[in-house]
Design a protein around this motif. Structure first.
Motif, PDB file in Angstrom:
ATOM      1  N   ARG A  25       0.926  -1.202   0.118  1.00 22.90           N
ATOM      2  CA  ARG A  25      -0.014  -0.004   0.059  1.00 22.90           C
ATOM      3  C   ARG A  25       0.814   1.179  -0.123  1.00 22.90           C
ATOM      4  N   LEU A  26       0.228   2.130  -0.370  1.00 19.74           N
ATOM      5  CA  LEU A  26       0.799   3.755  -0.032  1.00 19.74           C
ATOM      6  C   LEU A  26       0.632   4.295   1.135  1.00 19.74           C
ATOM      7  N   LEU A  27       1.319   4.914   1.892  1.00 15.33           N
ATOM      8  CA  LEU A  27       1.160   5.302   3.131  1.00 15.33           C
ATOM      9  C   LEU A  27       1.571   7.100   2.777  1.00 15.33           C
ATOM     10  N   MET A  28       0.597   7.796   3.239  1.00 13.20           N
ATOM     11  CA  MET A  28       0.794   9.190   2.982  1.00 13.20           C
ATOM     12  C   MET A  28       0.716  10.000   4.123  1.00 13.20           C
ATOM     13  N   GLY A  33       0.083  16.777   9.604  1.00 12.33           N
ATOM     14  CA  GLY A  33       0.040  15.661  10.524  1.00 12.33           C
ATOM     15  C   GLY A  33      -0.871  14.507  10.054  1.00 12.33           C
ATOM     16  N   SER A  34      -1.779  14.646   9.161  1.00 14.45           N
ATOM     17  CA  SER A  34      -2.646  13.617   8.700  1.00 14.45           C
ATOM     18  C   SER A  34      -1.743  12.330   8.281  1.00 14.45           C
ATOM     19  N   VAL A  35      -2.185  11.366   8.378  1.00 16.96           N
ATOM     20  CA  VAL A  35      -1.773  10.003   7.891  1.00 16.96           C
ATOM     21  C   VAL A  35      -2.742   9.113   7.085  1.00 16.96           C
ATOM     22  N   SER A  36      -2.730   8.761   6.161  1.00 20.88           N
ATOM     23  CA  SER A  36      -3.791   8.096   5.277  1.00 20.88           C
ATOM     24  C   SER A  36      -2.947   6.889   4.482  1.00 20.88           C
ATOM     25  N   ILE A  37      -3.892   5.770   4.129  1.00 17.33           N
ATOM     26  CA  ILE A  37      -3.379   4.498   3.624  1.00 17.33           C
ATOM     27  C   ILE A  37      -4.455   4.325   2.304  1.00 17.33           C
ATOM     28  N   HIS A  38      -3.666   4.074   1.435  1.00 20.17           N
ATOM     29  CA  HIS A  38      -4.051   4.051   0.156  1.00 20.17           C
ATOM     30  C   HIS A  38      -3.750   2.675  -0.635  1.00 20.17           C
ATOM     31  N   ALA A  39      -4.734   2.256  -1.422  1.00 19.70           N
ATOM     32  CA  ALA A  39      -4.483   1.099  -2.414  1.00 19.70           C
ATOM     33  C   ALA A  39      -4.617   1.605  -3.665  1.00 19.70           C
ATOM     34  N   ASP A  40      -4.287   0.578  -4.666  1.00 19.72           N
ATOM     35  CA  ASP A  40      -4.347   1.055  -6.198  1.00 19.72           C
ATOM     36  C   ASP A  40      -5.461   1.233  -6.879  1.00 19.72           C
ATOM     37  N   ASP A  41      -6.431   1.630  -6.240  1.00 17.70           N
ATOM     38  CA  ASP A  41      -7.815   1.790  -6.823  1.00 17.70           C
ATOM     39  C   ASP A  41      -8.605   2.856  -5.768  1.00 17.70           C
ATOM     40  N   ARG A  42     -10.071   2.872  -5.938  1.00 16.65           N
ATOM     41  CA  ARG A  42     -10.895   3.777  -5.166  1.00 16.65           C
ATOM     42  C   ARG A  42     -10.526   5.338  -5.442  1.00 16.65           C
ATOM     43  N   ALA A  43     -10.104   5.626  -6.484  1.00 17.14           N
ATOM     44  CA  ALA A  43      -9.830   6.926  -6.661  1.00 17.14           C
ATOM     45  C   ALA A  43      -8.715   7.755  -5.677  1.00 17.14           C
ATOM     46  N   LEU A  47      -7.897   3.986   2.160  1.00 16.83           N
ATOM     47  CA  LEU A  47      -8.742   2.911   2.868  1.00 16.83           C
ATOM     48  C   LEU A  47      -9.037   3.228   4.323  1.00 16.83           C
ATOM     49  N   ASN A  48      -8.037   4.013   5.015  1.00 23.01           N
ATOM     50  CA  ASN A  48      -8.128   4.199   6.264  1.00 23.01           C
ATOM     51  C   ASN A  48      -7.409   5.431   6.486  1.00 23.01           C
ATOM     52  N   TRP A  49      -7.634   6.299   7.651  1.00 18.11           N
ATOM     53  CA  TRP A  49      -6.879   7.611   7.703  1.00 18.11           C
ATOM     54  C   TRP A  49      -6.958   8.023   9.300  1.00 18.11           C
ATOM     55  N   MET A  50      -6.065   8.798   9.384  1.00 18.31           N
ATOM     56  CA  MET A  50      -6.299   9.631  10.558  1.00 18.31           C
ATOM     57  C   MET A  50      -6.116  11.165  10.497  1.00 18.31           C
ATOM     58  N   SER A  51      -7.063  11.920  10.979  1.00 21.94           N
ATOM     59  CA  SER A  51      -7.295  13.249  10.626  1.00 21.94           C
ATOM     60  C   SER A  51      -6.225  13.965  11.823  1.00 21.94           C
ATOM     61  N   PRO A  52      -5.771  15.145  11.572  1.00 20.16           N
ATOM     62  CA  PRO A  52      -5.189  16.036  12.499  1.00 20.16           C
ATOM     63  C   PRO A  52      -6.096  16.700  13.406  1.00 20.16           C
ATOM     64  N   PRO A  53      -5.839  17.108  14.727  1.00 21.25           N
ATOM     65  CA  PRO A  53      -4.308  16.875  15.384  1.00 21.25           C
ATOM     66  C   PRO A  53      -4.130  15.275  15.738  1.00 21.25           C
ATOM     67  N   CYS A  54      -2.995  15.020  15.181  1.00 18.57           N
ATOM     68  CA  CYS A  54      -2.487  13.625  15.859  1.00 18.57           C
ATOM     69  C   CYS A  54      -1.011  13.539  15.744  1.00 18.57           C
ATOM     70  N   ARG A  55      -0.508  12.535  16.296  1.00 21.85           N
ATOM     71  CA  ARG A  55       0.917  12.421  16.451  1.00 21.85           C
ATOM     72  C   ARG A  55       1.447  11.010  15.891  1.00 21.85           C
ATOM     73  N   LEU A  56       2.357  10.951  15.168  1.00 28.61           N
ATOM     74  CA  LEU A  56       2.962   9.880  14.446  1.00 28.61           C
ATOM     75  C   LEU A  56       4.091   9.279  15.372  1.00 28.61           C
ATOM     76  N   GLU A  57       4.139   8.123  16.010  1.00 25.12           N
ATOM     77  CA  GLU A  57       5.071   7.359  16.688  1.00 25.12           C
ATOM     78  C   GLU A  57       5.587   6.355  15.796  1.00 25.12           C
ATOM     79  N   GLU A  58       7.190   6.470  15.577  1.00 21.95           N
ATOM     80  CA  GLU A  58       7.558   5.397  14.511  1.00 21.95           C
ATOM     81  C   GLU A  58       8.840   4.341  15.460  1.00 21.95           C
ATOM     82  N   ALA A  59       8.416   3.092  15.344  1.00 16.17           N
ATOM     83  CA  ALA A  59       9.483   2.268  15.954  1.00 16.17           C
ATOM     84  C   ALA A  59       9.424   1.223  14.830  1.00 16.17           C
ATOM     85  N   PRO A  60      10.748   0.321  14.908  1.00 14.85           N
ATOM     86  CA  PRO A  60      11.057  -0.633  13.876  1.00 14.85           C
ATOM     87  C   PRO A  60       9.787  -1.539  13.609  1.00 14.85           C
TER      88      PRO A  60
END
Length: 219
Positions: A25-28, A33-43, A47-60
């Protein structure tokens, strides 16, 4: 803007639960601060998303995207194929065609067309995601965001919904009502607007221009 192409699974934990199984998938990640997950369809729709305000925590191997309500979008990364970032700069916003721009100008000069007692605060009221066509006050001095279209469809309602979500976080403006104004509003757009508490106004462009059609017709 950050674009990540990865094989991942996604779980949404909050008022509702949702699961996306492992797939590529494509992660945008946008500057707001928004994060959204896309597939190769649905214009354009993710597929799912989180609207701001939000925080992204990255771990391995895992991303956790958490909003102020404690809801979480958990992205489990099995493999990352590409991870790139681009500086897009300030977007000038959608340029309207001649009729749409003139319609906005006429409504700004005649805000009572949108509702009895309406007054104009300003045109092109800027938000973090672009300008609202008109910011008005109603007869009770309540703030009203107005989106103007030549032909009103679902995309226009979605656009106004995003503006309202942001503007209603501003304690100096809230509560902010919404008006969707167009020469023609599609039935699906009207249903969606009504469901979201947005009032629809069909505008007579010729009448606003002072053109009164008095041709005789047979029927």
């Amino acid at each position: 803007m950050r674009l990540v192409i990865a094989k991942c699974s996604v779980d949404y934990v909050g008022r509702l639960s949702a699961h996306l199984p492992l797939a590529t998938r494509l992660l945008m990640v946008k500057a707001d601060g928004s994060v959204s997950i896309h597939a190769d369809d649905r214009a354009y729709k993710p597929l799912n998303w989180m609207s701001p305000p939000c925080r992204l925590e990255e771990a391995p191997g895992v991303w956790r995207v958490v909003n102020k309500a404690g809801e979480e979008l958990r992205i489990n990364l099995a493999e990352i194929f590409q991870d790139t970032s681009y500086e897009l700069g300030v977007d000038p916003g959608l340029r309207k065609d001649g009729v749409e721009a003139h319609l906005q100008e006429l409504l700004a000069a005649n805000p009572e067309t949108l509702g009895e007692g309406f007054t104009l605060v300003r045109r092109e009221y800027m938000t973090a995601i672009g300008p609202v066509d008109l910011l008005c006050r109603d007869a009770n001095s309540g703030a009203v965001a107005v989106e103007v279209k030549r032909r009103g469809d679902i995309d226009g309602v979605e656009q106004l919904t995003r503006y309202l979500e942001l503007m209603n976080r501003d304690p100096l403006l809230a509560p902010v009502a919404g008006v969707f104004a167009a020469q023609e509003i599609k039935p699906q757009a009207r249903v969606l607007a009504t469901d979201r508490g947005i009032r629809c106004v069909v505008v007579d462009y010729d009448r606003l221009r002072g053109i009164v059609r008095d041709e005789l017709t047979l029927f």
